[in-house]
Motif scaffolding. Structure first.
Motif, PDB file in Angstrom:
ATOM      1  N   ILE A  96      43.562  39.325  35.841  1.00  0.00           N
ATOM      2  CA  ILE A  96      42.871  38.140  35.330  1.00  0.00           C
ATOM      3  C   ILE A  96      43.318  36.935  36.139  1.00  0.00           C
ATOM      4  N   ASP A  97      42.358  36.350  36.837  1.00  0.00           N
ATOM      5  CA  ASP A  97      42.530  35.179  37.703  1.00  0.00           C
ATOM      6  C   ASP A  97      43.484  35.484  38.861  1.00  0.00           C
ATOM      7  N   SER A  98      43.112  35.008  40.032  1.00  0.00           N
ATOM      8  CA  SER A  98      43.872  35.391  41.227  1.00  0.00           C
ATOM      9  C   SER A  98      44.530  34.208  41.946  1.00  0.00           C
ATOM     10  N   CYS A  99      44.854  33.169  41.214  1.00  0.00           N
ATOM     11  CA  CYS A  99      45.691  32.060  41.703  1.00  0.00           C
ATOM     12  C   CYS A  99      45.086  31.312  42.884  1.00  0.00           C
ATOM     13  N   VAL A 100      45.930  30.744  43.742  1.00  0.00           N
ATOM     14  CA  VAL A 100      45.504  29.830  44.804  1.00  0.00           C
ATOM     15  C   VAL A 100      45.194  30.565  46.104  1.00  0.00           C
ATOM     16  N   GLY A 101      46.039  31.509  46.484  1.00  0.00           N
ATOM     17  CA  GLY A 101      45.815  32.263  47.712  1.00  0.00           C
ATOM     18  C   GLY A 101      46.354  31.568  48.951  1.00  0.00           C
ATOM     19  N   ASN A 102      46.465  32.339  50.016  1.00  0.00           N
ATOM     20  CA  ASN A 102      46.979  31.842  51.299  1.00  0.00           C
ATOM     21  C   ASN A 102      45.855  31.468  52.253  1.00  0.00           C
ATOM     22  N   HIS A 103      46.201  30.593  53.202  1.00  0.00           N
ATOM     23  CA  HIS A 103      45.378  30.256  54.363  1.00  0.00           C
ATOM     24  C   HIS A 103      44.047  29.588  54.020  1.00  0.00           C
ATOM     25  N   LYS A 104      43.992  28.903  52.887  1.00  0.00           N
ATOM     26  CA  LYS A 104      42.733  28.289  52.459  1.00  0.00           C
ATOM     27  C   LYS A 104      42.892  26.782  52.362  1.00  0.00           C
ATOM     28  N   ASP A 159      45.636  49.343  43.374  1.00  0.00           N
ATOM     29  CA  ASP A 159      45.620  49.866  42.003  1.00  0.00           C
ATOM     30  C   ASP A 159      44.649  49.119  41.094  1.00  0.00           C
ATOM     31  N   VAL A 160      44.242  47.912  41.483  1.00  0.00           N
ATOM     32  CA  VAL A 160      43.439  47.057  40.609  1.00  0.00           C
ATOM     33  C   VAL A 160      41.994  47.563  40.568  1.00  0.00           C
ATOM     34  N   ASP A 161      41.510  47.817  39.343  1.00  0.00           N
ATOM     35  CA  ASP A 161      40.139  48.286  39.140  1.00  0.00           C
ATOM     36  C   ASP A 161      39.153  47.138  38.934  1.00  0.00           C
ATOM     37  N   TYR A 162      39.613  46.086  38.247  1.00  0.00           N
ATOM     38  CA  TYR A 162      38.760  44.935  37.952  1.00  0.00           C
ATOM     39  C   TYR A 162      39.540  43.655  38.202  1.00  0.00           C
ATOM     40  N   VAL A 163      38.833  42.668  38.744  1.00  0.00           N
ATOM     41  CA  VAL A 163      39.353  41.307  38.813  1.00  0.00           C
ATOM     42  C   VAL A 163      38.435  40.468  37.941  1.00  0.00           C
ATOM     43  N   MET A 164      39.017  39.858  36.918  1.00  0.00           N
ATOM     44  CA  MET A 164      38.235  39.011  36.023  1.00  0.00           C
ATOM     45  C   MET A 164      38.577  37.559  36.304  1.00  0.00           C
ATOM     46  N   LYS A 171      39.322  48.075  45.956  1.00  0.00           N
ATOM     47  CA  LYS A 171      38.464  48.952  45.149  1.00  0.00           C
ATOM     48  C   LYS A 171      38.001  48.289  43.851  1.00  0.00           C
ATOM     49  N   ALA A 172      38.371  47.013  43.655  1.00  0.00           N
ATOM     50  CA  ALA A 172      38.081  46.333  42.390  1.00  0.00           C
ATOM     51  C   ALA A 172      36.632  45.881  42.295  1.00  0.00           C
ATOM     52  N   LYS A 173      36.132  45.894  41.074  1.00  0.00           N
ATOM     53  CA  LYS A 173      34.874  45.236  40.740  1.00  0.00           C
ATOM     54  C   LYS A 173      35.253  43.856  40.198  1.00  0.00           C
ATOM     55  N   TYR A 174      34.433  42.872  40.524  1.00  0.00           N
ATOM     56  CA  TYR A 174      34.729  41.501  40.116  1.00  0.00           C
ATOM     57  C   TYR A 174      33.829  41.101  38.964  1.00  0.00           C
ATOM     58  N   VAL A 175      34.439  40.502  37.958  1.00  0.00           N
ATOM     59  CA  VAL A 175      33.721  40.040  36.782  1.00  0.00           C
ATOM     60  C   VAL A 175      33.944  38.529  36.668  1.00  0.00           C
ATOM     61  N   PHE A 176      32.854  37.796  36.560  1.00  0.00           N
ATOM     62  CA  PHE A 176      32.942  36.337  36.486  1.00  0.00           C
ATOM     63  C   PHE A 176      32.412  35.858  35.137  1.00  0.00           C
TER      64      PHE A 176
END
Length: 145
Positions: free
Chosen positions: A73-81, A109-114, A140-145
């Motif tokens: 759930i939520d993927s923070c700020v991230g690098n290089h952006k 391992d992550v199946d979904y990113v929400m 391999k994750a599916k993204y849910v918004f």
């Protein structure tokens, strides 16, 4: 592996990217008065505001680990952006990867990113820069918004 919160067969992990003082209290809360601040500062410092009056925020993901799925759930700020805030602009840190690894899980391992919403501090690790190309961080994750 970090200790997650166990709820029956579900485990919830925190994946911390940053925890630090980021914003001045009076800028973040423009209607905050000096009187209200003075009445509450004794219990707000040092856990919620540092000694200079900056709000301490935790930029983090949560992982919900079920017997069937791994959900981030939520993927923070991230690098290089490029980011408007200097403390997030063009970050280059291994904190997020180390925090994820501490859960015993990997990006594969992550199946979904929400994504709960699309603010920059919630979507940054949806992609990562790899050999000059932006690629999904969680392949391999599916993204849910």
């Amino acid at each position: 592996m970090t200790l997650g919160l166990k709820l029956g067969s579900i485990t919830i992990h925190r994946v911390v990217e940053q925890e630090a003082p980021f914003f001045d209290a009076f800028e973040f809360f423009p209607t905050l008065t000096k009187e209200v601040w003075a009445e509450n500062v004794s219990w707000l410092q040092p856990r919620y505001f540092d000694r200079s009056g900056k709000l301490i925020l935790c930029i983090q993901s949560y992982i919900v680990q079920t017997p069937q799925h791994i959900i981030l759930i939520d993927s923070c700020v991230g690098n290089h952006k490029p980011r408007a805030r200097p403390f997030w602009n063009m970050m280059s840190s291994d904190r997020y990867e180390k925090s994820l690894a501490a859960t015993g899980l990997t990006v594969s391992d992550v199946d979904y990113v929400m994504c709960t919403h699309l603010h920059i501090d919630h979507v940054g690790w949806n992609t990562r820069l790899e050999n000059g190309r932006w690629v999904p961080t969680f392949p391999k994750a599916k993204y849910v918004f």
